[in-house]
Design a protein around this motif. Sequence first.
Motif, PDB file in Angstrom:
ATOM      1  N   GLN A 139       0.826  -1.207   0.000  1.00  0.00           N
ATOM      2  CA  GLN A 139       0.000   0.000   0.000  1.00  0.00           C
ATOM      3  C   GLN A 139       0.859   1.256   0.000  1.00  0.00           C
ATOM      4  O   GLN A 139       0.662   2.157  -0.810  1.00  0.00           O
ATOM      5  N   ALA A 140       1.808   1.314   0.941  1.00  0.00           N
ATOM      6  CA  ALA A 140       2.635   2.523   1.057  1.00  0.00           C
ATOM      7  C   ALA A 140       3.379   2.787  -0.251  1.00  0.00           C
ATOM      8  O   ALA A 140       3.488   3.928  -0.707  1.00  0.00           O
ATOM      9  N   LEU A 141       3.846   1.706  -0.883  1.00  0.00           N
ATOM     10  CA  LEU A 141       4.546   1.857  -2.164  1.00  0.00           C
ATOM     11  C   LEU A 141       3.614   2.410  -3.234  1.00  0.00           C
ATOM     12  O   LEU A 141       3.946   3.361  -3.939  1.00  0.00           O
ATOM     13  N   LEU A 142       2.441   1.806  -3.333  1.00  0.00           N
ATOM     14  CA  LEU A 142       1.525   2.215  -4.405  1.00  0.00           C
ATOM     15  C   LEU A 142       1.014   3.638  -4.211  1.00  0.00           C
ATOM     16  O   LEU A 142       0.839   4.382  -5.177  1.00  0.00           O
ATOM     17  N   TYR A 143       0.771   4.035  -2.972  1.00  0.00           N
ATOM     18  CA  TYR A 143       0.297   5.401  -2.712  1.00  0.00           C
ATOM     19  C   TYR A 143       1.425   6.425  -2.901  1.00  0.00           C
ATOM     20  O   TYR A 143       1.193   7.622  -2.823  1.00  0.00           O
ATOM     21  N   GLY A 144       2.644   5.943  -3.045  1.00  0.00           N
ATOM     22  CA  GLY A 144       3.731   6.854  -3.407  1.00  0.00           C
ATOM     23  C   GLY A 144       4.550   7.402  -2.254  1.00  0.00           C
ATOM     24  O   GLY A 144       5.187   8.446  -2.385  1.00  0.00           O
ATOM     25  N   ALA A 145       4.559   6.693  -1.120  1.00  0.00           N
ATOM     26  CA  ALA A 145       5.392   7.165  -0.004  1.00  0.00           C
ATOM     27  C   ALA A 145       6.861   6.872  -0.283  1.00  0.00           C
ATOM     28  O   ALA A 145       7.195   6.004  -1.096  1.00  0.00           O
ATOM     29  N   GLU A 146       7.725   7.610   0.373  1.00  0.00           N
ATOM     30  CA  GLU A 146       9.149   7.307   0.313  1.00  0.00           C
ATOM     31  C   GLU A 146       9.476   6.497   1.560  1.00  0.00           C
ATOM     32  O   GLU A 146       9.334   6.974   2.689  1.00  0.00           O
ATOM     33  N   ILE A 147       9.848   5.240   1.343  1.00  0.00           N
ATOM     34  CA  ILE A 147       9.954   4.283   2.452  1.00  0.00           C
ATOM     35  C   ILE A 147      11.406   4.053   2.829  1.00  0.00           C
ATOM     36  O   ILE A 147      12.235   3.761   1.975  1.00  0.00           O
ATOM     37  N   LEU A 148      11.683   4.185   4.134  1.00  0.00           N
ATOM     38  CA  LEU A 148      13.014   3.888   4.652  1.00  0.00           C
ATOM     39  C   LEU A 148      12.884   2.724   5.631  1.00  0.00           C
ATOM     40  O   LEU A 148      12.331   2.879   6.719  1.00  0.00           O
ATOM     41  N   ALA A 149      13.362   1.558   5.226  1.00  0.00           N
ATOM     42  CA  ALA A 149      13.342   0.387   6.117  1.00  0.00           C
ATOM     43  C   ALA A 149      14.615   0.439   6.954  1.00  0.00           C
ATOM     44  O   ALA A 149      15.718   0.370   6.417  1.00  0.00           O
ATOM     45  N   ILE A 150      14.450   0.608   8.268  1.00  0.00           N
ATOM     46  CA  ILE A 150      15.642   0.754   9.108  1.00  0.00           C
ATOM     47  C   ILE A 150      15.970  -0.544   9.835  1.00  0.00           C
ATOM     48  O   ILE A 150      15.083  -1.336  10.156  1.00  0.00           O
TER      49      ILE A 150
END
Length: 371
Positions: A139-150
């Motif tokens: 979801q977060a990817l498709l909605y266009g968020a910038e994701i930082l997996a820490i």
Amino acid sequence: MTTSLSAANDAINHRLPVAKRWNGLIDAYRPYLPVTDSTPIISLCEGNTPLIPVPSIAAEIGRGVQVYIKYDGLNPTGSFKDRGMTMAVTKAKEAGAEAIICASTGNTSAAAAAYACRGGMRAFVLIPDGYVALGKLAQALLYGAEILAIKGNFDRALEIVREMSDNYPITLVNSVNPYRLQGQKTAAFEVVDVLGEAPDWLCIPVGNAGNISAYWMGFNEYYAEKRCTKLPKMMGFQASGSAPLVSGERVKNPETLATAIRIGNPANWQKALDVQAASGGQFNAVTDQEIIAAYRKLGGNEGIFCEPASAASVAGLLKVKDQVPMGATVVCVLTGNGLKDPDSAIQHSENQFHQGVDPELAAVAKVMGFA
Ligand code: F0G
């Protein structure tokens, strides 16, 4: 094409009686929320989720107890976070913010991403690498968020985003943002609007303890307005490997398969203790096995698919069922939709799945037991 589609939608909307339209929770509960006529409302028509009776759970308790599920997994991004995010992003937009940030075990990131997209803002989300259910990440990817997996857990991610928002022009939308709780309190309003009264008990999964605090605020506001004549006992449930509110101590390395509530240092710790004291409630821990048992019961006996963390409310109710007063009305909050985490469902289902069946009538009939 876009124009004619929206024109068609307008035409449909205009045929609906105004009273039947649901334009989201800010529109529905405007007098109770910090908005003015000029506030730019960012909404996906969230809220208005069903309150579903669950007779098989009630029967396990007996003694005339009635149990309902507040199924908040039916919000637009599939969790209760939409309630808080419509308010937080609306207020961020009103203040002129161009970007929002959050730490998340998954659901907050999905909601933040979706509402930022509606509001024309950037969304940055920090997630614990490897501990977010696949659907939430998708979801977060498709909605266009910038994701930082820490390479750290949720608690560490939250510390970082708090510092980021202190030092850079970016609005924090975790539940330490007070507008989040303002939006989330509307779930309590909806429960009372449907029951005509507050329940005797509210059972709820607890991670950061934002939602339990928001529900309590909502019930109290309605009580002050005489929309209900009592207040519920607030029963919070944590996963036993991540239960700081039960032990009274921060958990350094929280563990549970209910990744949404894998939190060892709740941001709203003091608020949670206040809710417990004021409502005469309790915090209890449920094991992963108890969570999965409740998860499967809800799916297999009631047709309700929630994510594992959500099932902690029902697992907890069943664990302390002997304490439920006779004839009480109990509401269990199911915070997130089961579709977010299909891996858990497949892994923990014991139902029959016949694979590799020959595409022949005789073979199908045989498997079904007709031959
Ligand atoms: N249930 C689900 C499905 C959640 O995603 C969360 C929190 C909770 C319960 C607990 O709510 O924190 O208000 O006590 N999820 C956060 C997130 C941490 O990042 O999505 P809480």
